[in-house]
Design a protein around this motif. Structure first.
Motif, PDB file in Angstrom:
ATOM      1  N   VAL A 192       0.779  -1.140   0.006  1.00 25.62           N
ATOM      2  CA  VAL A 192      -0.113   0.025   0.058  1.00 25.62           C
ATOM      3  C   VAL A 192       0.934   1.255   0.308  1.00 25.62           C
ATOM      4  CG1 VAL A 192      -1.774   1.280   1.263  1.00 25.62           C
ATOM      5  CG2 VAL A 192      -1.809  -1.246   1.130  1.00 25.62           C
ATOM      6  N   GLN A 210       3.155   3.047   3.029  1.00 26.33           N
ATOM      7  CA  GLN A 210       3.609   2.016   4.282  1.00 26.33           C
ATOM      8  C   GLN A 210       5.189   2.013   4.323  1.00 26.33           C
ATOM      9  OE1 GLN A 210       2.462  -2.051   2.285  1.00 26.33           O
ATOM     10  NE2 GLN A 210       4.446  -2.403   3.092  1.00 26.33           N
ATOM     11  N   SER A 245      -3.540   4.187  -1.260  1.00 28.10           N
ATOM     12  CA  SER A 245      -3.738   4.229   0.425  1.00 28.10           C
ATOM     13  C   SER A 245      -5.117   4.719   0.503  1.00 28.10           C
ATOM     14  CB  SER A 245      -2.706   5.032   0.921  1.00 28.10           C
ATOM     15  OG  SER A 245      -3.247   5.264   2.390  1.00 28.10           O
ATOM     16  N   SER A 247      -1.233   9.464   9.094  1.00 28.80           N
ATOM     17  CA  SER A 247      -0.487   8.722   7.978  1.00 28.80           C
ATOM     18  C   SER A 247       0.653   9.670   7.481  1.00 28.80           C
ATOM     19  CB  SER A 247      -1.439   8.668   6.824  1.00 28.80           C
ATOM     20  OG  SER A 247      -2.812   7.758   7.150  1.00 28.80           O
ATOM     21  N   PRO A 284      -0.776   2.488   6.813  1.00 32.22           N
ATOM     22  CA  PRO A 284      -1.876   2.665   5.685  1.00 32.22           C
ATOM     23  C   PRO A 284      -2.906   1.741   5.427  1.00 32.22           C
ATOM     24  CG  PRO A 284       0.322   2.717   4.783  1.00 32.22           C
ATOM     25  CD  PRO A 284       0.647   2.241   6.024  1.00 32.22           C
ATOM     26  N   GLN A 290      -5.438  -0.254   2.351  1.00 33.66           N
ATOM     27  CA  GLN A 290      -5.699  -0.118   1.157  1.00 33.66           C
ATOM     28  C   GLN A 290      -7.045   0.593   0.806  1.00 33.66           C
ATOM     29  OE1 GLN A 290      -5.134  -3.775  -0.867  1.00 33.66           O
ATOM     30  NE2 GLN A 290      -6.584  -3.486  -2.461  1.00 33.66           N
TER      31      GLN A 290
END
Length: 194
Positions: A47, A50, A129, A182, A189, A191
Motif C-alpha cells: 500500500v 507504508q 492508500s 498517516s 496505511p 488499502q
C-alpha cells in the motif's frame, strides 16, 4: 560474457553502490544453464505510504550457496536492491519506504553476478492508500484539506475516492486525524476500497 568481464562489471557496480566485492567460487553460483526466474513474491503487493519491508522472492536458478549473497540483486524499477540468498529457490531483499510513496506498479527482476537476469512474470502492485482522499496519488496535507472542504460542503466528494480515510464507515474529523497520522507515519496505511 566471460567470467572475468562479468566479475569486473559486478565489481564496478558494487563499488559504485559502496558494498564489498567477493569473487565467487564455482560452487557459489547456480548452474549457468539453469533457467533463472521469479515465480512469486511475499508480500504480493503493498500500500502506498507504508513502511519499508523485507520481501521474499521465490523462483528458480538462484545461487545455492547462502554465502554468495553479494552475488544476487533485485531490480525494482531501475533501483538495485541487494538480496540475501536463503536457498536456490528463495532470496530476501529490503524494499525501502522511499519506493512506496505513490500507488501504481513496480517492475521487478533478479540479476546474478554472471549477468543473467530475469523479470518477474507480472508487475508488483502498490495499491492506493485510503489516506489519499483526493486521488492525486500522494498522501499529504491536501488530503486533509480536501476532507475538511467536503465536510464543510465547500466541494463535492468525487466518485473515485472516499474521504473515509480510516475506513470506519463514518466521514468525519477523525478522517482528518487519520490522514495527519498517516503523513507522520504513525499508522499503517489502509488499502483504499476503490
Amino acid at each position: 560474457m566471460s567470467r572475468i568481464l562479468a566479475v569486473g562489471l559486478l565489481g564496478l557496480l558494487v563499488a559504485l553502490l559502496g558494498a564489498r566485492v567477493i569473487i565467487p567460487s564455482d560452487a557459489a553460483h547456480a548452474d549457468p544453464n539453469a533457467p533463472l526466474q521469479i515465480t512469486t513474491t511475499i508480500p504480493a503487493s503493498a500500500v502506498a505510504g507504508q513502511a519499508g519491508f523485507i520481501m521474499k522472492v521465490y523462483g528458480d536458478g538462484f545461487p545455492a550457496d547462502v554465502n554468495a549473497s553479494d552475488l544476487v540483486f533485485i531490480n525494482w524499477d531501475g533501483h538495485v536492491l541487494p538480496a540475501t540468498i536463503k536457498s536456490s529457490t528463495e532470496v530476501h531483499t529490503f524494499v525501502p519506504a522511499e519506493l512506496l510513496t505513490s500507488h501504481g506498479t513496480a517492475n521487478l527482476g533478479v540479476t546474478l553476478w554472471d549477468g543473467r537476469s530475469a523479470p518477474k512474470s507480472g508487475p508488483f502492485n502498490i495499491w492506493r492508500s485510503s489516506s489519499d482522499t483526493n486521488c492525486d496519488g500522494y498522501i499529504g496535507s491536501r488530503d486533509a484539506l480536501y476532507i475538511l472542504r467536503v465536510l464543510a460542503d465547500l466541494t463535492n466528494e468525487t466518485n473515485r475516492c472516499s474521504i473515509d480515510a480510516n475506513k470506519d464507515g463514518t466521514k468525519d474529523l477523525a478522517d482528518v486525524n487519520w490522514v495527519r497520522l498517516s503523513i507522520a507515519g504513525l499508522v499503517e496505511p489502509l488499502q483504499a476500497g476503490n
